[in-house]
Design a protein around this motif. Structure first.
Motif, mmCIF file in Angstrom:
data_model
loop_
_atom_site.group_PDB
_atom_site.id
_atom_site.type_symbol
_atom_site.label_atom_id
_atom_site.label_comp_id
_atom_site.label_asym_id
_atom_site.label_seq_id
_atom_site.Cartn_x
_atom_site.Cartn_y
_atom_site.Cartn_z
ATOM 1 N N ALA A 234 49.908 26.529 26.788
ATOM 2 C CA ALA A 234 51.069 25.779 27.283
ATOM 3 C C ALA A 234 50.707 24.884 28.466
ATOM 4 N N GLY A 235 49.443 24.927 28.914
ATOM 5 C CA GLY A 235 49.033 24.122 30.056
ATOM 6 C C GLY A 235 49.435 24.710 31.385
ATOM 7 N N VAL A 236 49.737 26.035 31.381
ATOM 8 C CA VAL A 236 50.157 26.731 32.596
ATOM 9 C C VAL A 236 49.000 27.572 33.122
ATOM 10 N N LYS A 237 48.696 27.461 34.407
ATOM 11 C CA LYS A 237 47.619 28.263 34.997
ATOM 12 C C LYS A 237 48.043 29.732 35.037
ATOM 13 N N SER A 238 47.043 30.620 34.980
ATOM 14 C CA SER A 238 47.330 32.049 34.881
ATOM 15 C C SER A 238 46.706 32.832 36.026
ATOM 16 N N VAL A 239 47.366 33.940 36.353
ATOM 17 C CA VAL A 239 46.885 34.883 37.362
ATOM 18 C C VAL A 239 46.840 36.261 36.717
ATOM 19 N N SER A 240 45.663 36.875 36.678
ATOM 20 C CA SER A 240 45.580 38.238 36.154
ATOM 21 C C SER A 240 45.727 39.218 37.315
ATOM 22 N N LEU A 241 46.599 40.189 37.128
ATOM 23 C CA LEU A 241 46.914 41.166 38.164
ATOM 24 C C LEU A 241 46.211 42.484 37.884
ATOM 25 N N GLY A 242 45.244 42.839 38.727
ATOM 26 C CA GLY A 242 44.579 44.130 38.627
ATOM 27 C C GLY A 242 43.597 44.284 37.496
ATOM 28 N N GLU A 243 43.488 43.283 36.636
ATOM 29 C CA GLU A 243 42.572 43.341 35.496
ATOM 30 C C GLU A 243 41.666 42.113 35.518
ATOM 31 N N LYS A 244 40.364 42.319 35.574
ATOM 32 C CA LYS A 244 39.420 41.202 35.630
ATOM 33 C C LYS A 244 39.166 40.669 34.225
ATOM 34 N N ILE A 245 40.088 39.798 33.819
ATOM 35 C CA ILE A 245 40.000 39.162 32.514
ATOM 36 C C ILE A 245 39.915 37.655 32.721
ATOM 37 N N LYS A 246 39.788 36.899 31.646
ATOM 38 C CA LYS A 246 39.607 35.458 31.761
ATOM 39 C C LYS A 246 40.926 34.787 32.125
ATOM 40 N N SER A 247 40.996 34.290 33.358
ATOM 41 C CA SER A 247 42.206 33.635 33.850
ATOM 42 C C SER A 247 41.805 32.655 34.942
ATOM 43 N N ASP A 248 42.775 31.890 35.430
ATOM 44 C CA ASP A 248 42.478 30.919 36.481
ATOM 45 C C ASP A 248 42.324 31.590 37.843
ATOM 46 N N PHE A 249 43.084 32.659 38.071
ATOM 47 C CA PHE A 249 43.021 33.393 39.332
ATOM 48 C C PHE A 249 43.053 34.893 39.041
ATOM 49 N N PHE A 250 42.566 35.664 39.992
ATOM 50 C CA PHE A 250 42.637 37.118 39.897
ATOM 51 C C PHE A 250 43.108 37.673 41.235
ATOM 52 N N VAL A 251 44.053 38.633 41.197
ATOM 53 C CA VAL A 251 44.503 39.316 42.410
ATOM 54 C C VAL A 251 44.529 40.816 42.156
ATOM 55 N N GLU A 252 44.165 41.564 43.178
ATOM 56 C CA GLU A 252 44.227 43.022 43.089
ATOM 57 C C GLU A 252 45.660 43.511 43.234
ATOM 58 N N ARG A 253 46.394 42.862 44.156
ATOM 59 C CA ARG A 253 47.762 43.272 44.481
ATOM 60 C C ARG A 253 48.722 42.109 44.261
ATOM 61 N N ILE A 254 49.921 42.425 43.856
ATOM 62 C CA ILE A 254 50.878 41.368 43.536
ATOM 63 C C ILE A 254 51.226 40.536 44.761
ATOM 64 N N GLU A 255 51.211 41.128 45.957
ATOM 65 C CA GLU A 255 51.548 40.371 47.153
ATOM 66 C C GLU A 255 50.516 39.282 47.464
ATOM 67 N N ASP A 256 49.314 39.413 46.876
ATOM 68 C CA ASP A 256 48.264 38.411 47.110
ATOM 69 C C ASP A 256 48.569 37.073 46.439
ATOM 70 N N ILE A 257 49.582 37.044 45.586
ATOM 71 C CA ILE A 257 49.986 35.790 44.955
ATOM 72 C C ILE A 257 50.456 34.788 46.018
ATOM 73 N N ALA A 258 51.018 35.316 47.095
ATOM 74 C CA ALA A 258 51.456 34.439 48.191
ATOM 75 C C ALA A 258 50.289 33.654 48.771
ATOM 76 N N ASN A 259 49.105 34.254 48.782
ATOM 77 C CA ASN A 259 47.922 33.563 49.298
ATOM 78 C C ASN A 259 47.506 32.415 48.370
ATOM 79 N N ILE A 260 47.633 32.627 47.070
ATOM 80 C CA ILE A 260 47.303 31.558 46.116
ATOM 81 C C ILE A 260 48.249 30.367 46.312
ATOM 82 N N LEU A 261 49.509 30.685 46.565
ATOM 83 C CA LEU A 261 50.521 29.633 46.720
ATOM 84 C C LEU A 261 50.564 29.071 48.141
ATOM 85 N N LYS A 262 49.828 29.732 49.068
ATOM 86 C CA LYS A 262 49.791 29.315 50.476
ATOM 87 C C LYS A 262 51.187 29.296 51.101
ATOM 88 N N ILE A 263 51.877 30.414 50.893
ATOM 89 C CA ILE A 263 53.220 30.549 51.506
ATOM 90 C C ILE A 263 53.250 31.764 52.422
#
Length: 263
Positions: A234-263
């Motif tokens: 769909a042309g949407v970037k992806s974040v894998s949570l807790g699982e090191k799979i093929k994606s654009d970003f990886f985070v261990e914890r869901i709160e780390d998504i704020a760091n990706i978004l710089k908020i």
């Protein structure tokens, strides 16, 4: 009258006025003096993330030993000691096939018992099924979801849930209301209503259309490879949570998504 801001401040202070600083997110504005500043601003704001699309199970909510206690007790009474995590993993193994109509719900439950190495006859299967259906509807919110949702909404970012489910969108709203996160959610896309699963591009396109954002203005957060693949279609970037799979970003914890978004 005032050649610079410092003179204005001195004048205000000398007249007894109080001055307080206001801190703003440096990613929410840009100073424009030259044409190149304008181009940088366009790039910054036209492509900034305006929506986060979340998977539901294992991302927003979980099922654990507490919520699955009736199933654990039923199996324990038959001499099988299994955890809530083991039940969840076994049930998830072939669930996508069920959502796509390749397996019936009963077939998936039988495979769940097989994966748990629980022998059964038809009588026990029916007993297991009767306990499973109401028990599996019991969920609890996962980790730091609520603080993250608050931070996203404060930053003006929209939230969608994309879920492969036997439940309708209406039932999903009821589930999210029970765990007190429904007020943060802008839309829910359920495969039960759309007929599309997350390995396809359509659920993501439906979500961004409802949120009125472009594919480059949204990211998807999930934990399975087929979801990452569907988001990419769909042309949407992806974040894998807790699982090191093929994606654009990886985070261990869901709160780390704020760091990706710089908020």
């Amino acid at each position: 009258k005032y050649p610079g801001p410092s003179y204005l401040w001195k004048d205000l202070l000398s007249n007894g006025q109080k001055i307080h600083p206001v801190f703003i997110n440096p990613n929410s504005y840009i100073e424009i003096d030259y044409p190149e500043d304008l181009e940088r601003a366009k790039e910054m704001f036209e492509n900034r993330i305006k929506a986060v699309l979340f998977d539901a199970d294992q991302v927003i909510y979980i099922r654990d030993d507490e919520t699955l206690r009736p199933l654990i007790q039923l199996l324990s009474a038959k001499g099988f000691n299994v955890s809530g995590e083991e039940i969840t993993k076994a049930n998830d193994k072939y669930k996508l096939d069920s959502f796509k109509g390749k397996l019936t719900k009963d077939d998936n439950l039988r495979k769940t018992l097989d994966l748990l190495n629980v022998p059964y006859d038809e009588k026990f299967f029916q007993q297991f099924k009767e306990v499973f259906i109401p028990t599996y509807s019991q969920i609890k919110v996962k980790g730091s979801v609520v603080p993250l949702f608050k931070k996203l909404k404060d930053a003006g970012i929209k939230i969608a849930i994309i879920t492969d489910s036997f439940a309708t969108e209406k039932h999903k709203w009821d589930m999210f209301k029970k765990i007190e996160v429904s007020d943060y959610i802008d839309c829910i896309i359920s495969s039960n209503d759309t007929g599309y699963t997350k390995d396809q591009k359509e659920p993501y396109l439906i979500a961004i259309d409802k949120l009125n954002v472009g594919p480059n203005q949204a990211i998807f957060v999930g934990h399975q490879q087929y979801e990452m693949d569907g988001a990419k279609k769909a042309g949407v970037k992806s974040v894998s949570l807790g699982e090191k799979i093929k994606s654009d970003f990886f985070v261990e914890r869901i709160e780390d998504i704020a760091n990706i978004l710089k908020i």
